[in-house]
Design a protein around this motif. Sequence first.
Motif, PDB file in Angstrom:
ATOM      1  N   THR A 262     -13.058  42.603   4.984  1.00 35.85           N
ATOM      2  CA  THR A 262     -12.141  43.148   5.855  1.00 35.85           C
ATOM      3  C   THR A 262     -12.748  44.826   5.781  1.00 35.85           C
ATOM      4  O   THR A 262     -12.719  45.452   4.633  1.00 35.85           O
ATOM      5  CB  THR A 262     -10.684  42.430   5.006  1.00 35.85           C
ATOM      6  OG1 THR A 262     -10.073  42.059   5.845  1.00 35.85           O
ATOM      7  CG2 THR A 262      -9.394  44.293   6.354  1.00 35.85           C
TER       8      THR A 262
ATOM      9  N   ASN B  10     -10.934  42.415   9.941  1.00 36.16           N
ATOM     10  CA  ASN B  10     -11.091  40.788   9.186  1.00 36.16           C
ATOM     11  C   ASN B  10     -11.654  39.442  10.089  1.00 36.16           C
ATOM     12  O   ASN B  10     -11.120  38.685  11.040  1.00 36.16           O
ATOM     13  CB  ASN B  10      -9.437  40.765   8.885  1.00 36.16           C
ATOM     14  CG  ASN B  10      -9.866  39.130   7.925  1.00 36.16           C
ATOM     15  OD1 ASN B  10     -10.496  39.075   7.417  1.00 36.16           O
ATOM     16  ND2 ASN B  10      -7.974  39.273   7.253  1.00 36.16           N
TER      17      ASN B  10
ATOM     18  N   GLU C 273      -9.544  36.444  10.279  1.00 34.75           N
ATOM     19  CA  GLU C 273      -8.517  35.912  11.067  1.00 34.75           C
ATOM     20  C   GLU C 273      -9.084  34.961  12.411  1.00 34.75           C
ATOM     21  O   GLU C 273      -9.616  35.038  12.522  1.00 34.75           O
ATOM     22  CB  GLU C 273      -8.353  37.415  11.648  1.00 34.75           C
ATOM     23  CG  GLU C 273      -7.595  38.383  10.843  1.00 34.75           C
ATOM     24  CD  GLU C 273      -6.959  39.600  12.018  1.00 34.75           C
ATOM     25  OE1 GLU C 273      -6.646  39.535  13.453  1.00 34.75           O
ATOM     26  OE2 GLU C 273      -6.687  40.466  11.225  1.00 34.75           O
TER      27      GLU C 273
ATOM     28  N   ARG D 101      -4.071  35.720  16.077  1.00 35.71           N
ATOM     29  CA  ARG D 101      -2.743  37.082  15.969  1.00 35.71           C
ATOM     30  C   ARG D 101      -2.182  36.849  16.778  1.00 35.71           C
ATOM     31  O   ARG D 101      -2.228  36.112  18.571  1.00 35.71           O
ATOM     32  CB  ARG D 101      -3.729  38.610  16.149  1.00 35.71           C
ATOM     33  CG  ARG D 101      -4.332  39.169  15.217  1.00 35.71           C
ATOM     34  CD  ARG D 101      -5.031  40.164  15.803  1.00 35.71           C
ATOM     35  NE  ARG D 101      -4.854  41.254  14.704  1.00 35.71           N
ATOM     36  CZ  ARG D 101      -4.098  41.669  13.908  1.00 35.71           C
ATOM     37  NH1 ARG D 101      -2.916  42.416  15.033  1.00 35.71           N
ATOM     38  NH2 ARG D 101      -4.629  42.472  12.327  1.00 35.71           N
TER      39      ARG D 101
ATOM     40  N   PHE E  73      -1.146  37.865  11.627  1.00 37.82           N
ATOM     41  CA  PHE E  73      -1.900  36.891  11.822  1.00 37.82           C
ATOM     42  C   PHE E  73      -2.030  35.766  11.034  1.00 37.82           C
ATOM     43  O   PHE E  73      -1.559  35.244  10.557  1.00 37.82           O
ATOM     44  CB  PHE E  73      -3.365  37.779  11.408  1.00 37.82           C
ATOM     45  CG  PHE E  73      -4.000  38.214  10.523  1.00 37.82           C
ATOM     46  CD1 PHE E  73      -4.335  37.625   9.414  1.00 37.82           C
ATOM     47  CD2 PHE E  73      -2.955  39.440   9.508  1.00 37.82           C
ATOM     48  CE1 PHE E  73      -4.508  37.445   7.875  1.00 37.82           C
ATOM     49  CE2 PHE E  73      -3.400  39.323   8.085  1.00 37.82           C
ATOM     50  CZ  PHE E  73      -3.992  38.619   7.319  1.00 37.82           C
ATOM     51  N   ARG E  74      -2.967  35.145  11.312  1.00 33.13           N
ATOM     52  CA  ARG E  74      -3.630  33.462  10.699  1.00 33.13           C
ATOM     53  C   ARG E  74      -4.935  33.507  10.372  1.00 33.13           C
ATOM     54  O   ARG E  74      -5.645  33.974  10.999  1.00 33.13           O
ATOM     55  CB  ARG E  74      -3.042  33.032  11.731  1.00 33.13           C
ATOM     56  CG  ARG E  74      -3.028  31.080  11.443  1.00 33.13           C
ATOM     57  CD  ARG E  74      -2.675  30.101  12.637  1.00 33.13           C
ATOM     58  NE  ARG E  74      -2.178  30.349  13.440  1.00 33.13           N
ATOM     59  CZ  ARG E  74      -0.664  30.537  13.572  1.00 33.13           C
ATOM     60  NH1 ARG E  74      -0.594  29.141  13.532  1.00 33.13           N
ATOM     61  NH2 ARG E  74      -0.523  31.292  15.088  1.00 33.13           N
ATOM     62  N   VAL E  75      -5.588  32.644   8.803  1.00 31.98           N
ATOM     63  CA  VAL E  75      -5.917  32.978   9.014  1.00 31.98           C
ATOM     64  C   VAL E  75      -6.637  31.080   8.476  1.00 31.98           C
ATOM     65  O   VAL E  75      -5.731  30.425   8.335  1.00 31.98           O
ATOM     66  CB  VAL E  75      -6.830  33.560   7.204  1.00 31.98           C
ATOM     67  CG1 VAL E  75      -6.628  34.965   7.360  1.00 31.98           C
ATOM     68  CG2 VAL E  75      -6.142  32.750   6.091  1.00 31.98           C
TER      69      VAL E  75
END
Length: 107
Positions: A75, A92, A95, A98, A105-107
């Motif tokens: 990040t 980031n 990610e 979003r 957010f989601r990874v």
Amino acid sequence: MNIQLSEAAARHVSEHLARRGAGVGVRLGVTTTGCSGLAYKLDYVDEIAPGDVVLEQHGVKLMVDPKNLAFIDGTQLDWVREGLNEGFKFSNPNERDRCGCGESFRV
């Protein structure tokens, strides 16, 4: 671990810590919230916690709880001004998505 703090972000943190009159730096992490699941969490820190990973960039200490590393490694943290708004901007590479409001957010 590769987390980058821009000079503008470091300057903002340093100025805020000076106004507070206390603090050793900031802690970057994530919390579970929002539509997509995760949100960035940034807190001013008065004491380094045992186990914290500590980075120092541009004279500012950045603490990270090891549990959060997988979510924020890579990040870049910047302080930006867009129109009348200003604040921290997180870039980031982890990610994947979003939410529409941009808060989580989601990874």
